[in-house]
Scaffold this motif. Sequence first.
Motif, mmCIF file in Angstrom:
data_model
loop_
_atom_site.group_PDB
_atom_site.id
_atom_site.type_symbol
_atom_site.label_atom_id
_atom_site.label_comp_id
_atom_site.label_asym_id
_atom_site.label_seq_id
_atom_site.Cartn_x
_atom_site.Cartn_y
_atom_site.Cartn_z
ATOM 1 N N SER A 274 -67.556 62.466 12.954
ATOM 2 C CA SER A 274 -66.450 61.651 13.434
ATOM 3 C C SER A 274 -65.184 62.479 13.561
ATOM 4 C CB SER A 274 -66.206 60.495 12.458
ATOM 5 O OG SER A 274 -65.062 59.761 12.833
ATOM 6 N N PHE A 275 -64.432 62.180 14.614
ATOM 7 C CA PHE A 275 -63.113 62.788 14.785
ATOM 8 C C PHE A 275 -62.028 61.717 14.724
ATOM 9 C CE2 PHE A 275 -59.669 64.630 17.484
ATOM 10 C CZ PHE A 275 -59.401 65.738 16.702
ATOM 11 N N CYS A 276 -62.374 60.508 14.321
ATOM 12 C CA CYS A 276 -61.433 59.387 14.356
ATOM 13 C C CYS A 276 -60.182 59.664 13.525
ATOM 14 C CB CYS A 276 -62.111 58.111 13.861
ATOM 15 S SG CYS A 276 -63.564 57.644 14.828
ATOM 16 N N ALA A 277 -60.355 60.353 12.410
ATOM 17 C CA ALA A 277 -59.225 60.629 11.532
ATOM 18 C C ALA A 277 -58.658 62.022 11.766
ATOM 19 C CB ALA A 277 -59.651 60.478 10.073
ATOM 20 N N GLY A 278 -59.103 62.687 12.803
ATOM 21 C CA GLY A 278 -58.567 64.003 13.129
ATOM 22 C C GLY A 278 -59.228 65.148 12.411
ATOM 23 N N SER A 279 -60.404 64.909 11.808
ATOM 24 C CA SER A 279 -61.088 66.000 11.107
ATOM 25 C C SER A 279 -62.326 66.402 11.899
ATOM 26 C CB SER A 279 -61.497 65.568 9.697
ATOM 27 O OG SER A 279 -62.236 64.371 9.740
ATOM 28 N N GLY A 280 -62.147 67.336 12.821
ATOM 29 C CA GLY A 280 -63.231 67.726 13.717
ATOM 30 C C GLY A 280 -64.265 68.583 13.024
ATOM 31 N N GLY A 281 -65.493 68.542 13.527
ATOM 32 C CA GLY A 281 -66.564 69.364 12.991
ATOM 33 C C GLY A 281 -66.555 70.742 13.622
ATOM 34 N N LEU A 282 -67.206 71.680 12.990
ATOM 35 C CA LEU A 282 -67.307 73.030 13.512
ATOM 36 C C LEU A 282 -68.393 73.094 14.574
ATOM 37 C CD1 LEU A 282 -67.063 75.047 10.173
ATOM 38 C CD2 LEU A 282 -65.259 74.699 11.861
ATOM 39 N N LEU A 283 -68.169 73.913 15.577
ATOM 40 C CA LEU A 283 -69.093 74.003 16.694
ATOM 41 C C LEU A 283 -70.452 74.525 16.245
ATOM 42 C CD1 LEU A 283 -69.738 73.780 19.647
ATOM 43 C CD2 LEU A 283 -68.508 75.918 20.054
ATOM 44 N N GLN A 284 -70.477 75.577 15.417
ATOM 45 C CA GLN A 284 -71.768 76.086 14.963
ATOM 46 C C GLN A 284 -72.539 75.031 14.179
ATOM 47 O OE1 GLN A 284 -73.653 79.590 15.196
ATOM 48 N NE2 GLN A 284 -74.745 77.646 15.171
ATOM 49 N N ASP A 285 -71.827 74.223 13.395
ATOM 50 C CA ASP A 285 -72.491 73.147 12.657
ATOM 51 C C ASP A 285 -73.164 72.173 13.614
ATOM 52 O OD1 ASP A 285 -71.605 74.255 10.322
ATOM 53 O OD2 ASP A 285 -70.000 72.809 9.984
ATOM 54 N N LEU A 286 -72.476 71.831 14.681
ATOM 55 C CA LEU A 286 -73.034 70.902 15.666
ATOM 56 C C LEU A 286 -74.290 71.483 16.289
ATOM 57 C CD1 LEU A 286 -72.628 68.278 17.410
ATOM 58 C CD2 LEU A 286 -71.460 69.758 19.057
ATOM 59 N N MET A 287 -74.259 72.765 16.627
ATOM 60 C CA MET A 287 -75.358 73.407 17.341
ATOM 61 C C MET A 287 -76.571 73.705 16.466
ATOM 62 S SD MET A 287 -73.018 76.233 19.334
ATOM 63 C CE MET A 287 -74.399 77.172 19.979
ATOM 64 N N THR A 288 -76.399 73.712 15.165
ATOM 65 C CA THR A 288 -77.435 74.210 14.272
ATOM 66 C C THR A 288 -78.715 73.377 14.344
ATOM 67 O OG1 THR A 288 -75.819 75.188 12.774
ATOM 68 C CG2 THR A 288 -77.978 74.695 11.848
ATOM 69 N N GLY A 316 -79.231 54.189 22.437
ATOM 70 C CA GLY A 316 -78.483 53.536 23.502
ATOM 71 C C GLY A 316 -77.053 54.004 23.624
ATOM 72 N N GLU A 317 -76.574 54.723 22.623
ATOM 73 C CA GLU A 317 -75.237 55.331 22.672
ATOM 74 C C GLU A 317 -75.226 56.487 21.702
ATOM 75 O OE1 GLU A 317 -71.819 52.707 22.234
ATOM 76 O OE2 GLU A 317 -70.693 54.320 21.263
ATOM 77 N N THR A 318 -74.920 57.662 22.205
ATOM 78 C CA THR A 318 -74.885 58.835 21.338
ATOM 79 C C THR A 318 -74.021 59.907 21.977
ATOM 80 O OG1 THR A 318 -76.294 60.317 20.005
ATOM 81 C CG2 THR A 318 -76.898 60.030 22.318
ATOM 82 N N ASN A 319 -73.549 60.812 21.155
ATOM 83 C CA ASN A 319 -72.861 62.008 21.620
ATOM 84 C C ASN A 319 -72.510 62.837 20.399
ATOM 85 O OD1 ASN A 319 -71.422 63.897 23.369
ATOM 86 N ND2 ASN A 319 -71.404 62.209 24.853
ATOM 87 N N SER A 320 -71.652 63.806 20.556
ATOM 88 C CA SER A 320 -71.405 64.751 19.471
ATOM 89 C C SER A 320 -70.638 64.119 18.318
ATOM 90 C CB SER A 320 -70.687 65.988 20.006
ATOM 91 O OG SER A 320 -69.495 65.632 20.686
ATOM 92 N N TYR A 321 -69.338 63.861 18.512
ATOM 93 C CA TYR A 321 -68.511 63.294 17.450
ATOM 94 C C TYR A 321 -67.897 61.984 17.928
ATOM 95 C CZ TYR A 321 -69.083 67.628 14.904
ATOM 96 O OH TYR A 321 -69.638 68.686 14.230
ATOM 97 N N SER A 322 -67.977 60.954 17.096
ATOM 98 C CA SER A 322 -67.471 59.643 17.486
ATOM 99 C C SER A 322 -65.960 59.674 17.687
ATOM 100 C CB SER A 322 -67.850 58.592 16.439
ATOM 101 O OG SER A 322 -67.250 58.888 15.192
ATOM 102 N N CYS A 323 -65.424 58.593 18.262
ATOM 103 C CA CYS A 323 -64.029 58.522 18.671
ATOM 104 C C CYS A 323 -63.721 59.548 19.758
ATOM 105 C CB CYS A 323 -63.076 58.653 17.483
ATOM 106 S SG CYS A 323 -63.196 57.262 16.339
ATOM 107 N N HIS A 324 -64.697 59.710 20.659
ATOM 108 C CA HIS A 324 -64.531 60.432 21.919
ATOM 109 C C HIS A 324 -64.661 61.940 21.803
ATOM 110 C CE1 HIS A 324 -61.706 56.809 23.008
ATOM 111 N NE2 HIS A 324 -62.928 56.428 22.658
ATOM 112 N N GLY A 325 -65.029 62.457 20.636
ATOM 113 C CA GLY A 325 -65.296 63.878 20.521
ATOM 114 C C GLY A 325 -64.196 64.668 19.851
#
Length: 527
Positions: A274-288, A316-325
Motif C-alpha cells: 500500500s502507498f495510501c499513507a505515503g510509505s512506498g515499497g522498494l522496486l526490488q521487493d516488488l520484482m522478487t 478481478g482487481e489487482t496491481n502493484s501497490y494500492s491507492c494507485h501505486g
Amino acid sequence: MPCLQDLPKVSILCLLVARLASCIGVSISVLAPSAAPSISPSLISFSIEQDRWTDWVGTTARNQFFFNTLDNLNQLTGLPPQIRIGANSEDHTNFNGNIQFSEAVFPAPSSTVPYPEATNIVVGDEYYEAAQFLPSNTHVIWGLNLGQNNLTAAFLGAKSLMKAFASPSIKSAGITLDAIEIGNEPDLYMNNGARPSTYTSTQYVKDWITFATNVTAAAKLSSSTTTKFWGAAFAGSSHSTSGFSPQAIFNEGILSSAPGALISTISEHRYSGSFCAGSGGLLQDLMTKSTIRSNLTQFTPDVSATRVKGLDFVLGETNSYSCHGAPGVSNTGGAALWTLDYLLFATQLGISRVFFHEGIGFKYNLIQPVTLNRSTLDGTTLASPLPPHIQPQYYAAIIAAEAIGSSGATHAIELSINNTRASGYAFYEGTKLVRVVLINSQAFFSTDTTARSSLHIDLTFTGTEAPTTMSVKRLFVPHADDTTGLTWGGQTYETADARVGGTLQVQTVSVSAGVDIQATEVVMLIF
C-alpha cells in the motif's frame, strides 16, 4: 556455452565467461505436461475505475488511443482483454435518466493521491452505451452500487445497462455483458462507513441476495441468459470458512439462493502493498520471485473451494501497490517484469484471468488514455500537458499476449529454475512446445556503478524431436527504475497512437548455445 558443471574439463574461455555470468540449467518438456493449465487468450484483462469510464472509451466517438492498446492485444491472441468497469467508484454511482453521460464530484488532489476517485457519480443511459467503442468481441463486467444501500440505484442502473447491451451498435460488434458485479470490496464496508463496524460476511450475503434479486428482475437474468453475476470482489480473504472469503459465503448459502445460482465467477482483489499513507515499497521487493509467489499462493484454498463449486476464479482487481501505486516503483521498467511474472504465475494456481486496475492518472497504469495536466507522481501542475501514452507495464501485456498466441489451445507450465531471481514458463499449442519466456528479475538501477550482471541459461529437453534452433526476442529495459525507453524485439509501443514502431530484431541461434539474460530483462525463445 554449456554450464561449467556440465563440462568434464573447464576451458580458460569458460572460466572467463563464468566470472561475468551465473550459469543455470533448465529442463523443458517437448510435449505439454499433463499438469499444464489451459491459458485464456484474454488472460490479461483490465479493471477500469468507473468514475471516468467515458474518458477511457469515449462519448460520441471512440478514444482511439485506448482502442489501439486493446486492439494490439487482440491482434496477438485473437481475443481482446475483458473489461471490468467498477472498483471504488462503483459504490458511489447512481442513475438519473436526465443525465447524458455522467456527472461526478471529486475531492481535491493531493501529493499522495494526485487523481482521486469521485465521491459521487450520477450516470445516464449513454454512459453505458459508450461500451460500443470497445473492440469487437469484448466481454464486459459491470459493477453496480451496493455500498450506499440504495436498491433503486441498483435497479435503475441494471435496467439501463441491459438496455445498452441490447442496442444494435453494441450487439452488432459482438460486445457482450458477461456479468454484473454488485458491490466493490464489501469486506471493507465496516472501515469506510458504508456499513456498521460489526458488519460480517453473513450480513453481506443477506445484502447481496436482496440486491441481486432486484437486479435479476430488472435485467431479466436467468439460467438461459449469457449475463451472470460475479460474486465476492473482496479486498482480502480469511482463506477459511470464517470472516470474508469464498468459503465463508458458500457456507452461508449465497449459491443456494435464487440469484446465487447465477454466479459464474468468484472475484478477489490483491495488491502487493500500500502507498495510501505515503510509505512506498522498494522496486526490488516488488520484482522478487519469492514475493510474487507468496502474494499469490495464499489464494490456493480460495481457488480450490471455488473450482469445486464449478465456478471460475479471477483476480478481478489487482496491481502493484494500492491507492494507485508508488512513485518510482509502480511506473517503472522493473514493474513490467513484476507484471509479467505475476500474471503468468497466477495461471499455475487456477486463476483464469488477471484484471490489472487502471484509473485516469494512476501511477500503476499500463495505459494513460487521455492528456494529463497534473503529475501522476506528486500532483504538481505539469509545465506541458502529457499526451496519452503507455507505461512500462504495457510491455508485459504484449509479451504475455504474444506468448499465448492466437491458437485458442494454449497451455503453459512454469519451469523449474533453481535461482531466486530467474523465472520461466513454457507455452504449448495443443501438446507442441512453441515458446518459452524467461525473466531475470534482478534489478539493475540507474544508480548502479558496477557492470550489469547476467545469467546464462543452458537448455535441455525431455522427449523426442527436441528443437535444435530457436529465435530469441528480448525486452530491453534501460534500468529497472526508468519509466521510458523500453523496447520489445527492438520495437517500441511508446508512440503517439500506441501502435508498434521500429524495426523488429530477432536473433536465430543454436539451442546448444543457450541464452544469456541480463539483469532486468525478459527473453522469449521461439521454436
